[in-house]
Write a protein that holds these residues in place. Structure first.
Motif, PDB file in Angstrom:
ATOM      1  N   UNK A  79     -18.608  11.762  32.847  1.00  0.00           N
ATOM      2  CA  UNK A  79     -17.767  12.070  31.678  1.00  0.00           C
ATOM      3  C   UNK A  79     -16.294  11.783  31.961  1.00  0.00           C
ATOM      4  N   UNK A  80     -16.039  10.580  32.498  1.00  0.00           N
ATOM      5  CA  UNK A  80     -14.660  10.191  32.789  1.00  0.00           C
ATOM      6  C   UNK A  80     -14.009  10.999  33.888  1.00  0.00           C
ATOM      7  N   UNK A  81     -14.794  11.499  34.836  1.00  0.00           N
ATOM      8  CA  UNK A  81     -14.259  12.276  35.949  1.00  0.00           C
ATOM      9  C   UNK A  81     -14.196  13.770  35.689  1.00  0.00           C
ATOM     10  N   UNK A  82     -14.574  14.241  34.483  1.00  0.00           N
ATOM     11  CA  UNK A  82     -14.510  15.664  34.161  1.00  0.00           C
ATOM     12  C   UNK A  82     -15.803  16.396  34.521  1.00  0.00           C
ATOM     13  N   UNK A  83     -16.853  15.649  34.853  1.00  0.00           N
ATOM     14  CA  UNK A  83     -18.172  16.259  35.069  1.00  0.00           C
ATOM     15  C   UNK A  83     -18.718  15.899  36.453  1.00  0.00           C
ATOM     16  N   UNK A  84     -17.924  16.159  37.489  1.00  0.00           N
ATOM     17  CA  UNK A  84     -18.303  15.766  38.847  1.00  0.00           C
ATOM     18  C   UNK A  84     -18.961  16.887  39.648  1.00  0.00           C
ATOM     19  N   UNK A  85     -18.943  18.131  39.125  1.00  0.00           N
ATOM     20  CA  UNK A  85     -19.558  19.241  39.869  1.00  0.00           C
ATOM     21  C   UNK A  85     -21.075  19.055  39.945  1.00  0.00           C
ATOM     22  N   UNK A  86     -21.718  19.567  40.992  1.00  0.00           N
ATOM     23  CA  UNK A  86     -23.176  19.452  41.113  1.00  0.00           C
ATOM     24  C   UNK A  86     -23.894  20.534  40.314  1.00  0.00           C
ATOM     25  N   UNK A  87     -25.200  20.356  40.159  1.00  0.00           N
ATOM     26  CA  UNK A  87     -26.076  21.431  39.705  1.00  0.00           C
ATOM     27  C   UNK A  87     -26.661  22.106  40.942  1.00  0.00           C
ATOM     28  N   UNK A  88     -26.752  23.443  40.918  1.00  0.00           N
ATOM     29  CA  UNK A  88     -27.261  24.172  42.080  1.00  0.00           C
ATOM     30  C   UNK A  88     -28.370  25.127  41.644  1.00  0.00           C
ATOM     31  N   UNK A  89     -29.484  25.104  42.379  1.00  0.00           N
ATOM     32  CA  UNK A  89     -30.522  26.110  42.196  1.00  0.00           C
ATOM     33  C   UNK A  89     -30.095  27.329  43.009  1.00  0.00           C
ATOM     34  N   UNK A  90     -29.953  28.465  42.353  1.00  0.00           N
ATOM     35  CA  UNK A  90     -29.421  29.651  43.025  1.00  0.00           C
ATOM     36  C   UNK A  90     -30.461  30.266  43.959  1.00  0.00           C
ATOM     37  N   UNK A  91     -30.004  30.863  45.096  1.00  0.00           N
ATOM     38  CA  UNK A  91     -30.924  31.609  45.976  1.00  0.00           C
ATOM     39  C   UNK A  91     -31.582  32.720  45.188  1.00  0.00           C
ATOM     40  N   UNK A  92     -32.831  32.991  45.515  1.00  0.00           N
ATOM     41  CA  UNK A  92     -33.622  33.910  44.692  1.00  0.00           C
ATOM     42  C   UNK A  92     -33.484  35.365  45.105  1.00  0.00           C
ATOM     43  N   UNK A  93     -33.314  36.256  44.126  1.00  0.00           N
ATOM     44  CA  UNK A  93     -33.477  37.691  44.303  1.00  0.00           C
ATOM     45  C   UNK A  93     -34.528  38.131  43.297  1.00  0.00           C
ATOM     46  N   UNK A  94     -35.705  38.515  43.770  1.00  0.00           N
ATOM     47  CA  UNK A  94     -36.817  38.845  42.882  1.00  0.00           C
ATOM     48  C   UNK A  94     -36.837  40.343  42.616  1.00  0.00           C
ATOM     49  N   UNK A  95     -36.893  40.737  41.341  1.00  0.00           N
ATOM     50  CA  UNK A  95     -36.970  42.153  40.977  1.00  0.00           C
ATOM     51  C   UNK A  95     -38.289  42.409  40.254  1.00  0.00           C
ATOM     52  N   UNK A  96     -39.091  43.327  40.814  1.00  0.00           N
ATOM     53  CA  UNK A  96     -40.335  43.736  40.154  1.00  0.00           C
ATOM     54  C   UNK A  96     -40.126  45.177  39.717  1.00  0.00           C
ATOM     55  N   UNK A  97     -40.127  45.436  38.402  1.00  0.00           N
ATOM     56  CA  UNK A  97     -39.779  46.768  37.929  1.00  0.00           C
ATOM     57  C   UNK A  97     -40.759  47.217  36.854  1.00  0.00           C
TER      58      UNK A  97
END
Length: 411
Positions: free
Chosen positions: A383-401
């Motif tokens: 996007x003309x240099x405005x969209x250079x950040x990566x996509x990141x899969x976040x580390x998982x915290x699983x909540x079972x409630x």
């Protein structure tokens, strides 16, 4: 030999040789002047349409010409300055070729004054020697290409083995979590029990898991997700732990396997789903364009794609920094989310999207699923240099409630 090393435009030895997409070489100035006079960008020989950005230095040919022109005493200096060991071997062979050629011409000149029969004999001898030299060069080329192919296969095999190891360790970790859930669910007199697991390194993939178990646990689980490098577009670069993807701006030399996206800058998750409830969180940050969601296994990966359910995609996407879409529906968001949680309920036929920052629901697609679904990601173009950040899969915290319905969370 000099004819083989001469430009077809100026009929002189190559100067600043360049290689075009049609695998033909010219002097850079010759081809540029030819295009200016002819007012065209065709190849003078095959007439294939090319452009100036397709001109790239022909380093191999330049080295051969330099070796042909210089005396043999400069050979060692050329070898020392050559980086690639395979080309060193080829240049050394070519130097030997020059020595043999010099010997052949000296011998021919010595007998030049002899009778016509001797001249014919010398000509035949020269042709025979050149034939041997051509065979020698072809054999050297075959050896170099075989070595490169072997190296490529070894690297590819190493990557496959590492991916398999990651999958095995993730599977082992999931079994451990399930056993803990079963053990804690049997403790009926305990209202809640919190158990923290320190960060666990699974071949480069870090997961931080926190389990909250009540008397009656739901079946909602956050699913460990990593990128599948075999599906990644050649223009995408994945991190070593397969959790981050960014656009490189340059096409990488990767195998053109059927699973790989070619036209679009996309990548799938490493594991597909045919049942159950799954969720994963993606950090989109301040990007101005991105796509996240799920895709059918049968989607088209080699041509331009349209992100709608008819083509096998259930996605949420951002365009122009503030225009959001859920499948084909325009979304009106008051806050730009920095993290998106994707929730898949396969049997329920639902794909939901949440703003992880404020836990608010954004959009839900409802339909019927009949084939395997994979997590889908695209960091989109810059996007003309405005969209250079990566996509990141976040580390998982699983909540079972103790809760009704499908409401997995991750931090």
């Amino acid at each position: 030999m000099e004819t083989d090393l001469s430009c077809v435009v100026c009929h002189d030895l190559y100067k600043d040789s360049v290689l075009m997409d049609c695998d033909r070489s010219f002097c850079r100035s010759c081809i540029t002047q030819y295009w200016e006079k002819a007012n065209t960008t065709f190849c003078p020989i095959c007439r294939k349409q090319v452009s100036s950005r397709d001109l790239r230095p022909d380093c191999m040919l330049a080295n051969i010409v330099e070796t042909f022109v210089k005396s043999d005493k400069d050979f060692k200096k050329i070898i020392k300055t050559t980086r690639c060991c395979q080309w060193k071997k080829l240049l050394k062979s070519l130097s030997c070729v020059n020595l043999v050629i010099d010997a052949i011409f000296r011998q021919a000149f010595t007998h030049y004054q002899t009778d016509e029969d001797q001249s014919v004999k010398t000509e035949k001898q020269i042709k025979a020697e050149f034939e041997k030299l051509h065979q020698f060069l072809h054999e050297e080329e075959r050896i170099v290409l075989e070595d490169l192919k072997l190296e490529k296969e070894e690297k590819s095999q190493g990557m496959k083995e590492r991916i398999e190891k990651i999958k095995e360790e993730i599977s082992s970790l999931s079994v451990t979590v399930q056993n803990i859930e079963q053990e804690l669910s049997e403790q009926g007199n305990i209202k809640f029990l919190t158990k923290d697991f320190t960060e666990t390194d699974v071949s480069g993939c870090s997961f931080q898991i926190k389990v909250l178990v009540g008397v009656h646990s739901s079946q909602s689980w956050a699913t460990p997700v990593t990128f599948d490098p075999n599906t990644a577009s050649p223009y995408l670069l994945l991190s070593e732990d397969l959790s981050t993807v960014r656009l490189t701006g340059k096409r990488q030399q990767l195998p053109d396997n059927p699973e790989r996206f070619d036209y679009c800058v996309s990548v799938l998750g490493s594991e597909g789903f045919t049942s159950g409830k799954h969720s994963w969180e993606v950090e989109v940050g301040n990007k101005t364009k991105w796509d996240v969601g799920v895709a059918k296994e049968s989607i088209n990966r080699k041509e331009r794609i349209t992100l709608d359910p008819d083509n096998g995609f259930q996605t949420m996407r951002l365009r122009k920094g503030n225009k959001y879409w859920g499948c084909e529906e325009r979304l009106d968001l008051s806050v730009n989310p920095r993290k998106i949680r994707v929730c898949l309920d396969y049997e329920g036929g639902k794909v939901s999207f949440y703003n992880s920052d404020n836990k608010s629901h954004i959009y839900t697609f409802t339909g019927t699923f009949t084939e395997k679904l994979y997590p889908y990601f695209s960091p989109c173009l810059t996007d003309g240099g405005k969209n250079t950040e990566p996509l990141k899969i976040c580390p998982r915290t699983v909540t079972i409630q103790e809760d009704e319905g499908f409401n997995p969370s991750s931090k």
